[in-house]
Design an enzyme around this catalytic site. Structure first.
Site, PDB file in Angstrom:
ATOM      1  N   GLU A 150       0.921  -1.443   0.039  1.00  0.00           N
ATOM      2  CA  GLU A 150       0.160   0.175   0.071  1.00  0.00           C
ATOM      3  C   GLU A 150       0.866   1.402  -0.105  1.00  0.00           C
ATOM      4  O   GLU A 150       0.676   1.925  -0.777  1.00  0.00           O
ATOM      5  CB  GLU A 150      -0.803  -0.069   1.511  1.00  0.00           C
ATOM      6  CG  GLU A 150      -2.109   0.855   1.403  1.00  0.00           C
ATOM      7  CD  GLU A 150      -3.042   0.675   2.680  1.00  0.00           C
ATOM      8  OE1 GLU A 150      -2.756  -0.309   3.156  1.00  0.00           O
ATOM      9  OE2 GLU A 150      -3.784   1.578   2.611  1.00  0.00           O
TER      10      GLU A 150
HETATM   11  N1  LIG Z   1      -8.893   8.260  -4.221  1.00  0.00           N
HETATM   12  C1  LIG Z   1      -9.001   8.961  -3.185  1.00  0.00           C
HETATM   13  N2  LIG Z   1      -9.293  10.206  -3.332  1.00  0.00           N
HETATM   14  C2  LIG Z   1      -9.315  11.079  -2.331  1.00  0.00           C
HETATM   15  N3  LIG Z   1      -9.444  10.776  -0.998  1.00  0.00           N
HETATM   16  C3  LIG Z   1      -9.269   9.458  -0.860  1.00  0.00           C
HETATM   17  C4  LIG Z   1      -8.960   8.405  -2.043  1.00  0.00           C
HETATM   18  N4  LIG Z   1      -8.896   7.275  -1.210  1.00  0.00           N
HETATM   19  C5  LIG Z   1      -9.059   7.268  -0.011  1.00  0.00           C
HETATM   20  N5  LIG Z   1      -9.288   8.653   0.375  1.00  0.00           N
HETATM   21  C6  LIG Z   1      -9.345   9.097   1.763  1.00  0.00           C
HETATM   22  O1  LIG Z   1      -8.744   8.118   2.511  1.00  0.00           O
HETATM   23  C7  LIG Z   1      -9.461   8.357   3.708  1.00  0.00           C
HETATM   24  C8  LIG Z   1     -10.076   7.007   4.261  1.00  0.00           C
HETATM   25  O2  LIG Z   1      -9.132   5.923   4.132  1.00  0.00           O
HETATM   26  P1  LIG Z   1      -9.578   4.602   3.501  1.00  0.00           P
HETATM   27  O3  LIG Z   1      -9.056   4.352   2.574  1.00  0.00           O
HETATM   28  O4  LIG Z   1     -11.022   4.407   3.677  1.00  0.00           O
HETATM   29  O5  LIG Z   1      -8.940   3.606   4.770  1.00  0.00           O
HETATM   30  P2  LIG Z   1      -8.044   2.599   4.728  1.00  0.00           P
HETATM   31  O6  LIG Z   1      -6.707   3.120   3.703  1.00  0.00           O
HETATM   32  O7  LIG Z   1      -7.230   2.626   6.359  1.00  0.00           O
HETATM   33  O8  LIG Z   1      -8.350   1.419   4.311  1.00  0.00           O
HETATM   34  C9  LIG Z   1     -10.399   9.259   3.709  1.00  0.00           C
HETATM   35  O9  LIG Z   1     -10.167  10.558   3.865  1.00  0.00           O
HETATM   36  C10 LIG Z   1     -10.842   9.464   2.252  1.00  0.00           C
HETATM   37  O10 LIG Z   1     -11.294  10.488   1.671  1.00  0.00           O
HETATM   38 CA   LIG Z   2      -6.797   4.165   1.691  1.00  0.00          CA
END
Ligand SMILES: Nc1ncnc2c1ncn2[C@@H]1O[C@H](COP(=O)(O)OP(=O)(O)O)[C@@H](O)[C@H]1O
Ligand SMILES: [Ca+2]
Length: 406
Positions: A150
């Site tokens: 990641e």
């Molecule tokens: N492609 C994207 N564009 C904008 N914001 C993103 C994107 N992917 C994730 N985020 C942001 O990442 C945060 C949430 O992380 P998330 O990916 O759901 O959790 P994790 O990475 O812990 O699994 C939020 O602030 C979300 O808006």
């Molecule tokens: Ca994420």
């Protein structure tokens, strides 16, 4: 710009373009199953000139909430969501290219935190949707991504988009991703000392674009913003403690509310009788952060790209513009944290967690990673209109593994 074209010449040499030798456009579909939402990224690559120079042309992006893990107890309900996103790809990709267009989903921290059984049941649902779609479904197309990937793939994305992975003078930049359930830090070490002092599993060699990069990267599970809220409240891993109320000095004094995360309901509230404000809050947050993360000395003086919740909370507090992003110092987050925490009644239209979130970000950067007050953070959502997400790096990696590049 010309650098990017040059770079693609290596990536897709003229005589090797199995996805599509005749058509001038092709696609790659990458799903990001994050802890707070699922997103689809449909990348378009174009062959602009007869010499077969290929370029990343654009991206179609859509997202839905909540994340996959919210369906842990009813995996069959998940289907609608992946179908809805996949419909976007059906519309975006011309029918004659469907069966040459790979579709992949990678899940991150939300699913890493679920039991193996629940996570696999959810992934199976998605796999069925993919198998029934007209797209190319590679082996292992639906999986949980390793945390180190990641970080690496986000680093690849950002440094590719800023042109740092082509040409001679590579000045790569480190990346900070703050998700809901995990957080990643990734950079290319410049000091021998960093390689020596880093825990073994924090260093990963990664091959991409004909180069090998030995990166420092780590994903801290449970240190995403939403998991951190639970940790600060003392509620992390306390499944279904019926009716228990978790209180914090980081919340508005008279607040009492409920919150759903990862399929679990939590009750939380302010310190009705005790203290509230930045000082007690920072102490509370420190308990969760201090001594829990590795601090590479070399990052103290460098600047980093930061996205996800770093970006969102900076936007929420007008530190940066939603469209433009901007450059901040670590101390800007601390200043905002103090302002919000010490005036919670003035911010009561915002999220009740704003004080806690900003304080956590401050503590994570300073006491967690060991950044200086004046360390520069470049907050970026998009570069050249492409999302700064690990999904682009993952799509490159996918094309590479499908033998589309060498
Ligand atoms: N492609 C994207 N564009 C904008 N914001 C993103 C994107 N992917 C994730 N985020 C942001 O990442 C945060 C949430 O992380 P998330 O990916 O759901 O959790 P994790 O990475 O812990 O699994 C939020 O602030 C979300 O808006
Ligand atoms: Ca994420």
């Amino acid at each position: 710009h010309s650098n990017r074209v040059m770079w693609f010449q290596d990536f897709f040499p003229p005589n090797m373009c199995p996805i599509n030798a005749k058509d001038d456009t092709f696609y790659g579909i990458m799903f990001d199953a994050g802890s707070t939402g699922t997103r689809i990224h449909i990348y378009t690559f174009v062959q602009k000139s007869p010499e077969n120079l290929l370029e990343l042309e654009g991206e179609i992006f859509e997202s839905v909430k909540p994340g996959l893990s919210a369906y842990a107890d009813q995996p069959e309900k998940e289907k609608n969501m992946s179908l809805r996103l996949l419909d976007m790809a059906i519309d975006a990709v011309p029918p004659h290219l469907w069966k040459k267009t790979p579709v992949v989903l990678k899940a991150t921290a939300g699913l890493r935190l679920l039991s193996e059984e629940k996570a696999q049941a959810l992934l199976l649902e998605v796999r069925e949707v993919f198998e029934e779609s007209p797209f190319l479904v590679p082996e292992d197309s639906v999986s949980i991504m390793d945390g180190s990937y990641e970080g690496i793939l986000a680093w690849i994305t950002v440094n590719f988009l800023t042109g740092q992975l082509s040409g001679q003078n590579q000045h790569t930049v480190g990346t900070l991703d703050l998700g809901g359930a995990s957080t990643q830090i990734t950079f290319l070490p410049q000091f021998e000392e960093t390689l020596k002092e880093a825990p073994g599993d924090f260093l990963t060699s990664f091959e991409m674009f004909n180069s090998t990069y030995k990166l420092y990267t780590h994903s801290y599970l449970g240190f995403g913003l939403k998991a951190a809220r639970l940790a600060i409240l003392g509620a992390l891993n306390m499944e279904a403690v019926d009716g228990q109320m978790f209180r914090s000095s980081c919340l508005p004094k008279h607040l009492e509310a409920e919150w759903h995360f990862g399929g679990v309901k939590y009750r939380y509230g302010g310190n009705k009788e005790g203290e509230t404000g930045f000082k007690p809050c920072y102490l509370e947050v420190l308990k969760v952060v201090k001594g829990k993360l590795h601090q590479p000395t070399e990052i103290r003086g460098s600047s980093f790209y930061a996205f996800s919740y770093y970006y969102d909370r900076a936007v929420d507090t007008n530190l940066i513009d939603y469209e433009q992003g901007g450059i901040l110092e670590v101390k800007d987050f601390e200043r905002k944290a103090k302002e919000v925490c010490d005036n919670m009644e003035r911010y009561n239209s915002a999220s009740p967690f704003l004080c806690m979130d900003l304080t956590y970000i401050t503590a994570l950067l300073k006491e967690g990673f060991g950044f200086r007050d004046n360390t520069l953070l470049q907050l970026t959502k998009k570069v050249n209109n492409i999302e700064t997400s690990w999904t682009l790096g993952a799509t490159f990696h996918l094309l590479q593994s499908l033998g589309i590049t060498y």
